[in-house]
Design a protein around this motif. Structure first.
Motif, PDB file in Angstrom:
ATOM      1  N   ARG A   1       4.064  29.643 -28.461  1.00  0.00           N
ATOM      2  CA  ARG A   1       5.590  29.871 -27.758  1.00  0.00           C
ATOM      3  C   ARG A   1       6.245  28.969 -26.605  1.00  0.00           C
ATOM      4  O   ARG A   1       7.497  29.613 -26.564  1.00  0.00           O
ATOM      5  CB  ARG A   1       4.736  30.324 -25.985  1.00  0.00           C
ATOM      6  CG  ARG A   1       4.074  29.973 -25.604  1.00  0.00           C
ATOM      7  CD  ARG A   1       2.047  30.264 -24.392  1.00  0.00           C
ATOM      8  NE  ARG A   1       2.016  29.842 -24.115  1.00  0.00           N
ATOM      9  CZ  ARG A   1       2.315  29.739 -22.707  1.00  0.00           C
ATOM     10  NH1 ARG A   1       3.122  30.211 -22.577  1.00  0.00           N
ATOM     11  NH2 ARG A   1       1.328  29.170 -21.278  1.00  0.00           N
TER      12      ARG A   1
ATOM     13  N   GLU B   1      -7.955  39.926 -28.824  1.00  0.00           N
ATOM     14  CA  GLU B   1      -7.333  39.060 -27.949  1.00  0.00           C
ATOM     15  C   GLU B   1      -6.529  38.826 -26.674  1.00  0.00           C
ATOM     16  O   GLU B   1      -6.318  38.565 -25.691  1.00  0.00           O
ATOM     17  CB  GLU B   1      -6.607  38.218 -28.765  1.00  0.00           C
ATOM     18  CG  GLU B   1      -7.359  37.168 -29.460  1.00  0.00           C
ATOM     19  CD  GLU B   1      -7.040  35.797 -30.823  1.00  0.00           C
ATOM     20  OE1 GLU B   1      -5.587  35.535 -29.522  1.00  0.00           O
ATOM     21  OE2 GLU B   1      -6.654  35.711 -31.740  1.00  0.00           O
ATOM     22  N   ILE B   2      -5.306  40.604 -26.902  1.00  0.00           N
ATOM     23  CA  ILE B   2      -5.201  40.817 -25.616  1.00  0.00           C
ATOM     24  C   ILE B   2      -5.015  42.409 -25.641  1.00  0.00           C
ATOM     25  O   ILE B   2      -5.530  43.251 -26.936  1.00  0.00           O
ATOM     26  CB  ILE B   2      -2.969  40.779 -26.121  1.00  0.00           C
ATOM     27  CG1 ILE B   2      -2.977  39.146 -26.195  1.00  0.00           C
ATOM     28  CG2 ILE B   2      -3.023  41.388 -25.308  1.00  0.00           C
ATOM     29  CD1 ILE B   2      -2.945  38.683 -27.763  1.00  0.00           C
TER      30      ILE B   2
ATOM     31  N   GLU C   1       5.457  37.941 -21.765  1.00  0.00           N
ATOM     32  CA  GLU C   1       4.673  37.922 -22.134  1.00  0.00           C
ATOM     33  C   GLU C   1       4.324  38.564 -23.456  1.00  0.00           C
ATOM     34  O   GLU C   1       3.656  38.074 -24.000  1.00  0.00           O
ATOM     35  CB  GLU C   1       3.291  38.409 -21.405  1.00  0.00           C
ATOM     36  CG  GLU C   1       3.854  39.437 -20.814  1.00  0.00           C
ATOM     37  CD  GLU C   1       2.401  40.137 -19.053  1.00  0.00           C
ATOM     38  OE1 GLU C   1       2.882  41.142 -18.710  1.00  0.00           O
ATOM     39  OE2 GLU C   1       2.541  39.204 -18.455  1.00  0.00           O
ATOM     40  N   LYS C   2       4.775  39.766 -23.271  1.00  0.00           N
ATOM     41  CA  LYS C   2       4.422  40.643 -24.860  1.00  0.00           C
ATOM     42  C   LYS C   2       5.199  39.802 -25.575  1.00  0.00           C
ATOM     43  O   LYS C   2       4.101  40.144 -26.578  1.00  0.00           O
ATOM     44  CB  LYS C   2       5.052  42.003 -24.674  1.00  0.00           C
ATOM     45  CG  LYS C   2       4.465  42.443 -26.066  1.00  0.00           C
ATOM     46  CD  LYS C   2       5.481  44.522 -25.894  1.00  0.00           C
ATOM     47  CE  LYS C   2       4.219  45.104 -26.878  1.00  0.00           C
ATOM     48  NZ  LYS C   2       5.184  46.766 -25.958  1.00  0.00           N
TER      49      LYS C   2
ATOM     50  N   TYR D   1      -4.246  42.994 -31.204  1.00  0.00           N
ATOM     51  CA  TYR D   1      -3.892  43.429 -29.978  1.00  0.00           C
ATOM     52  C   TYR D   1      -4.181  44.528 -30.243  1.00  0.00           C
ATOM     53  O   TYR D   1      -3.242  45.472 -30.884  1.00  0.00           O
ATOM     54  CB  TYR D   1      -2.027  42.597 -30.230  1.00  0.00           C
ATOM     55  CG  TYR D   1      -1.360  42.946 -29.004  1.00  0.00           C
ATOM     56  CD1 TYR D   1      -1.121  42.192 -28.714  1.00  0.00           C
ATOM     57  CD2 TYR D   1      -0.965  44.315 -28.886  1.00  0.00           C
ATOM     58  CE1 TYR D   1       0.029  42.205 -27.222  1.00  0.00           C
ATOM     59  CE2 TYR D   1       0.344  44.741 -28.012  1.00  0.00           C
ATOM     60  CZ  TYR D   1       0.626  43.995 -27.355  1.00  0.00           C
ATOM     61  OH  TYR D   1       1.723  44.030 -26.440  1.00  0.00           O
TER      62      TYR D   1
ATOM     63  N   GLN E   1       5.239  36.671 -25.969  1.00  0.00           N
ATOM     64  CA  GLN E   1       4.531  35.639 -26.584  1.00  0.00           C
ATOM     65  C   GLN E   1       3.254  35.803 -27.077  1.00  0.00           C
ATOM     66  O   GLN E   1       3.052  35.400 -27.670  1.00  0.00           O
ATOM     67  CB  GLN E   1       4.478  34.801 -25.694  1.00  0.00           C
ATOM     68  CG  GLN E   1       6.108  33.915 -24.768  1.00  0.00           C
ATOM     69  CD  GLN E   1       5.160  33.022 -23.536  1.00  0.00           C
ATOM     70  OE1 GLN E   1       5.092  33.783 -22.976  1.00  0.00           O
ATOM     71  NE2 GLN E   1       6.633  32.458 -22.754  1.00  0.00           N
ATOM     72  N   HIS E   2       3.131  36.693 -27.129  1.00  0.00           N
ATOM     73  CA  HIS E   2       1.440  37.696 -27.573  1.00  0.00           C
ATOM     74  C   HIS E   2       1.716  37.822 -28.588  1.00  0.00           C
ATOM     75  O   HIS E   2       1.366  37.239 -29.315  1.00  0.00           O
ATOM     76  CB  HIS E   2       0.719  38.757 -26.575  1.00  0.00           C
ATOM     77  CG  HIS E   2       1.195  38.500 -25.814  1.00  0.00           C
ATOM     78  ND1 HIS E   2      -0.054  37.078 -24.570  1.00  0.00           N
ATOM     79  CD2 HIS E   2       0.087  39.503 -23.945  1.00  0.00           C
ATOM     80  CE1 HIS E   2      -0.477  36.991 -23.616  1.00  0.00           C
ATOM     81  NE2 HIS E   2       0.499  38.210 -23.471  1.00  0.00           N
TER      82      HIS E   2
ATOM     83  N   HIS F   1      -6.548  37.713 -22.757  1.00  0.00           N
ATOM     84  CA  HIS F   1      -5.045  38.283 -22.031  1.00  0.00           C
ATOM     85  C   HIS F   1      -5.596  39.688 -21.599  1.00  0.00           C
ATOM     86  O   HIS F   1      -5.688  40.768 -22.951  1.00  0.00           O
ATOM     87  CB  HIS F   1      -4.743  38.271 -22.238  1.00  0.00           C
ATOM     88  CG  HIS F   1      -3.159  36.751 -22.602  1.00  0.00           C
ATOM     89  ND1 HIS F   1      -2.651  36.158 -21.473  1.00  0.00           N
ATOM     90  CD2 HIS F   1      -3.299  36.194 -23.961  1.00  0.00           C
ATOM     91  CE1 HIS F   1      -2.832  34.615 -22.212  1.00  0.00           C
ATOM     92  NE2 HIS F   1      -3.244  35.276 -23.399  1.00  0.00           N
TER      93      HIS F   1
END
Length: 917
Positions: free
Chosen positions: A474, A648-649, A461-462, A626, A464-465, A672
């Protein structure tokens, strides 16, 4: 003369009628003539295609007829460019290209067939886009090969070099895969990163005495990026006839009157591609050669190795010619860095060498190149082993280093100085083509791995972020061919990189395209840094290094130790990514001016950095998207972070009891949010975060139940709820979650050691695909059967009295079941014909379990089984012998039980068995 009439679907509002002969391509036509005729026929299709029409298949690549026409025009253009290329070449050059031209012609024919003779869907289907890409790739290979780049002709099995530590791998492949008692035609593969020793292992299997005794003929072909399918077919025919004799060949030849280019020759010319008594001249048709190969292999039990298969080569036609071995026990072994599109019985992944094997390989290679047996003192061997750690167990690197050290020794270097340094530049040069062969969309994915620590375990997941923030999708549509039909799958980039052996998946028993956690070999990591410095504006600072002063980096990794750092803001204004590795007191003396210098910063990652306090000034980084703060010692999030409107994250998980002010609601761009054990000063208004896709974990007492508010959270697909106990109103929770249209993944975590309330209303969450229940449960709700889409179920610490396998058998789509401390009973029963889709079963810490009984047909398609820490489970179910698809068994138990299981005879057909101790 046959003809085909095409009519588009009625809802398109138009129709196209075509009548084109199926005999449009006579067998004896030249390549140029066939390409020219293909152009003519495609131009007829193009002329009769309307300029605009909405496609009924708009979920695929073509959304209208204009796009279809564009693809068709590009195919015609590729064909014309190849014609022009051939016109400019002398006959000798064209002769060299004959094999690749045969592949190009086959694709030209295929493009005409799809647009004229296929079913009604073909004209809208993205098959043509794939054919266009194949035409481009084949044309590129032909042009490179025409000027002498690369070697086209397939190679036969080479000499056996230095071999170290492959005994167990060879035994497994020979006994469990190649010589098993299945009469089927079995395809297996050896896969690994470049330089891992796949060819060496395959050669050991090929030359094994038992393989030699059981197979005739044995065939070996090593391919390159320039090898054509046509060339492989010809070489296979040649090897079969050489080994089996050509006396039966005339009878087969009479069945192919349309193949005038196969002639019997007792004295073939020296420049012909001959097989002793036969010559195959340069005008070949792939379909006919496939049929010929199939006929001469009929009734033979053969063993074939296709070595070093590049992803550019399409092997579907070759597979058609080999399937005559069905029922004869024939075997095909592939070696490649890439995942094969064949139906694979077993894939053997080559692992890195350990310290002992690395030293053995180095010593033998060093002795070979110095032409003497060298004796190293214990101290020198220790230094040598320490040096070899930087090769990370890759045989390619170890052999290169050994050769380099041998040259230094022969040049007069003292043994005492030999291991003082290591040069890996030659190894990196050999690895670099791997990067250049990646698809253009995947190259940035590889380069951004430079952001991570050396040999670190990376979360999918990291990755992909970070990719998404740099504009990388992704997921990608992957194409492959099965039985002459092109298939499409939407695959994560992480899975594609794992399929191409760029990254290694580090967790066992994975599902579908799941990666979760992965690692990149440190040598490839070094390569990613080297190339990223040139192409991304990447900079890595170690301790107090100042990097390259002449450049203004865009991305920076700061590698810290305990030393204090002297901060400079000269090159910081252009930074968009800042990542900290290491720890210590690096940020303790960072002033507010230091943080203010990062005006354009969009990625700030301090994961696992030992951070205790955060500067308020970070909240002024208004471009930040991020913020990674996972696994630190942070006690409080600054109030100023509410100004990060573009964030966003946000990852603040694994900071025990971190206090969060009332700021999350202000971060309207959040997609996220990762948390655990968080203390909110005020209740979190999750419905204010309408863009949220991931939210893990939030207390059930901070969740909102207003349906009107939740309906706005249309993107939320993954949710983790914690602190659930017997007083929690789960019925109300489930009712609110049922309004979430994209909701697919749900993690429920109980409060400490308290029991969760009954979950009988969970059936309303009928869109769930993954469910994890972590905490004590009185019973598993029968309503769980209503989750008809559920494919992934994890039960942790549920301590159920009732056998969960008795509640779940009607869930026909379950692919994975993981049970850890989930059941306190003594017996587990898998009912007759139950779990028809189950691929993976993991059982761990079922301390009272004595017996697992599998009735007839239960879990019949199970592929992987893991049993750990079940100290009273002394036997495996007898039905395990009938699980034909079971390939992996992993077991951790007592020494007594391990011995009993090994001697039971139940696991002899399972390929990969790992029982400890």
């Amino acid at each position: 003369m046959n003809s085909s009439r095409r009519v588009l679907p009625s809802n398109s509002g138009i129709s196209i009628h075509m009548s084109i002969s199926r005999a449009s391509f006579p067998i004896n036509m030249s390549e140029g003539s066939i390409i020219f005729m293909a152009i003519q026929q495609l131009e007829i299709v193009l002329a009769k295609t309307p300029g605009f029409c909405i496609s009924p298949f708009n979920h695929l690549e073509f959304s209208n007829m204009t796009e279809f026409k564009g693809i068709l025009e590009e195919i015609i253009n590729e064909l014309r460019m190849m014609l022009d290329f051939l016109k400019d070449k002398e006959w000798r050059v064209r002769d060299r290209l004959s094999y690749l031209l045969a592949d190009f012609v086959a694709m030209a024919r295929r493009s005409v067939h799809l647009t004229t003779f296929g079913n009604d869907n073909d004209i809208f289907c993205p098959h043509l886009a794939t054919i266009r890409d194949w035409l481009r790739e084949t044309k590129k290979r032909a042009m490179e090969f025409a000027v002498g780049e690369g070697v086209s002709r397939p190679q036969r099995v080479g000499e056996v070099g230095i071999v170290v530590g492959l005994e167990k791998d060879v035994e497994l492949l020979v006994d469990k895969v190649i010589l098993n008692d299945r009469p089927d035609f079995i395809v297996s593969s050896i896969k690994g990163m470049i330089g891992a020793g796949m060819t060496t292992l395959a050669r050991q299997v090929y030359n094994h005495p038992d393989v030699i005794a059981n197979f005739k003929p044995r065939l070996w072909i090593t391919l390159s990026s320039y090898t054509s399918v046509n060339e492989v077919l010809v070489e296979l025919i040649r090897q079969v006839l050489e080994q089996m004799g050509s006396q039966s060949f005339p009878e087969v030849l009479h069945q192919y009157p349309e193949l005038p280019d196969v002639v019997i020759m007792h004295h073939p010319p020296q420049d012909s591609f001959s097989t002793g008594f036969i010559q195959l001249s340069h005008e070949r048709d792939n379909e006919i050669l496939t049929s010929l190969l199939s006929d001469i292999l009929k009734g033979l039990t053969y063993f074939l190795v296709l070595d070093n298969i590049p992803k550019e080569v399409q092997l579907e036609l070759i597979k058609k010619g080999l399937q005559c071995g069905e029922g004869n026990g024939s075997r095909l072994l592939l070696t490649s860095c890439h995942r094969s599109n064949f139906e694979i019985f077993y894939t053997h992944e080559v692992k890195s060498l350990d310290s002992d094997k690395s030293w053995q390989l180095f010593s033998k290679t060093f002795d070979k190149f110095t032409s003497e047996e060298n004796k190293f003192s214990k101290e020198l061997e220790r230094k040598g082993r320490e040096m070899l750690k930087k090769c990370w167990g890759l045989p390619l690197a170890i052999v290169n280093v050994a050769r380099d050290k041998a040259r230094q020794r022969l040049a007069g270097m003292k043994l005492e100085e030999l291991f003082d340094s290591i040069d890996l530049s030659e190894t990196l040069k050999l690895l670099e083509p791997m990067y250049h062969k990646l698809d253009e969309e995947l190259k940035p994915c590889f380069l951004y791995m430079s952001f991570f620590k050396e040999n670190a375990i990376m979360r999918e997941e990291k990755l992909q972020h970070i990719w998404a923030l740099r504009g990388i999708k992704r997921q990608r549509v992957a194409t492959y061919m099965v039985d002459e039909f092109i298939h499409y799958q939407l695959q994560p980039c992480t899975y594609i990189l794992a399929s191409e052996s760029i990254i290694e998946i580090v967790h066992d028993f994975r599902l579908f395209f799941e990666v979760k956690r992965c690692r990149i070999n440190p040598l490839l990591h070094m390569l990613s840094i080297k190339i990223a410095e040139k192409e991304l504006g990447f900079q890595k600072l170690r301790n107090n290094e100042n990097g390259i002063p002449s450049q203004s980096p865009l991305h920076r990794v700061v590698q810290c130790r305990r030393e204090k750092h002297h901060y400079s803001t000269n090159q910081d204004k252009c930074l968009v990514s800042l990542i900290f590795h290491g720890g210590g007191g690096y940020l303790d003396n960072a002033s507010s001016s230091y943080w203010k210098s990062f005006e354009l910063l969009s990625i700030l990652d301090m994961e696992d950095f030992g951070v205790k306090t955060l500067s308020q000034t970070i909240g002024t980084l208004i471009e930040l998207r991020y913020l990674g703060l996972r696994n630190n010692y942070i006690q409080e999030i600054p109030h100023s972070f509410g100004g990060l409107e573009k964030l966003e994250i946000l990852d603040i998980a694994l900071n025990f009891m971190v206090e969060v002010p009332d700021i999350i609601n202000e971060m309207g761009s959040l997609r996220h949010l990762y948390m655990s054990d968080v203390i909110f000063r005020k209740a979190l208004k999750v419905d204010a975060l309408q863009n949220l896709e991931t939210l893990t974990h939030i207390s059930i007492y901070d969740w909102t139940y207003a349906v009107s508010s939740l309906e706005k959270m249309s993107s939320l697909y993954k949710l983790g709820i914690e602190e659930i106990d017997e007083n929690s109103d789960t019925s109300k929770l489930f009712a609110s979650l049922a309004t979430l249209k994209s909701f697919e993944i749900f993690n429920m975590r109980g409060f400490r050691f308290k029991s969760m309330q009954c979950l009988d209303e969970i059936g309303v969450l009928d869109r769930l695909r993954k469910l994890r229940l972590d905490g004590r449960l009185a019973r598993l709700p029968s309503a769980i059967e209503s989750l008809r889409l559920l494919s992934y179920l994890v039960l942790v610490n549920t301590c159920l009295d009732e056998d969960p396998m008795q509640v779940l058998p009607k869930m026909s789509r379950l692919k994975v079941i993981k049970l850890r401390n989930a059941y306190i009973g003594r017996e587990m029963v898998i009912e007759k014909q139950s779990f028809p889709s189950l691929d993976i079963l993991r059982i761990n810490e079922l301390w009272n379990l004595r017996d697992v009984r599998v009735e007839s047909g239960g879990m019949r398609y199970l592929k992987e089984l893991e049993i750990k820490n079940c100290p009273h489970l002394e036997n495996l179910p007898e039905q395990i012998c009938y699980m034909r698809y079971l390939r992996k068994l992993k077991m951790v138990t007592t020494k007594h039980i391990a011995t009993k299981i090994r001697n039971s005879g139940l696991i002899s057909d399972i390929v990969e068995v790992d029982i400890s101790p």
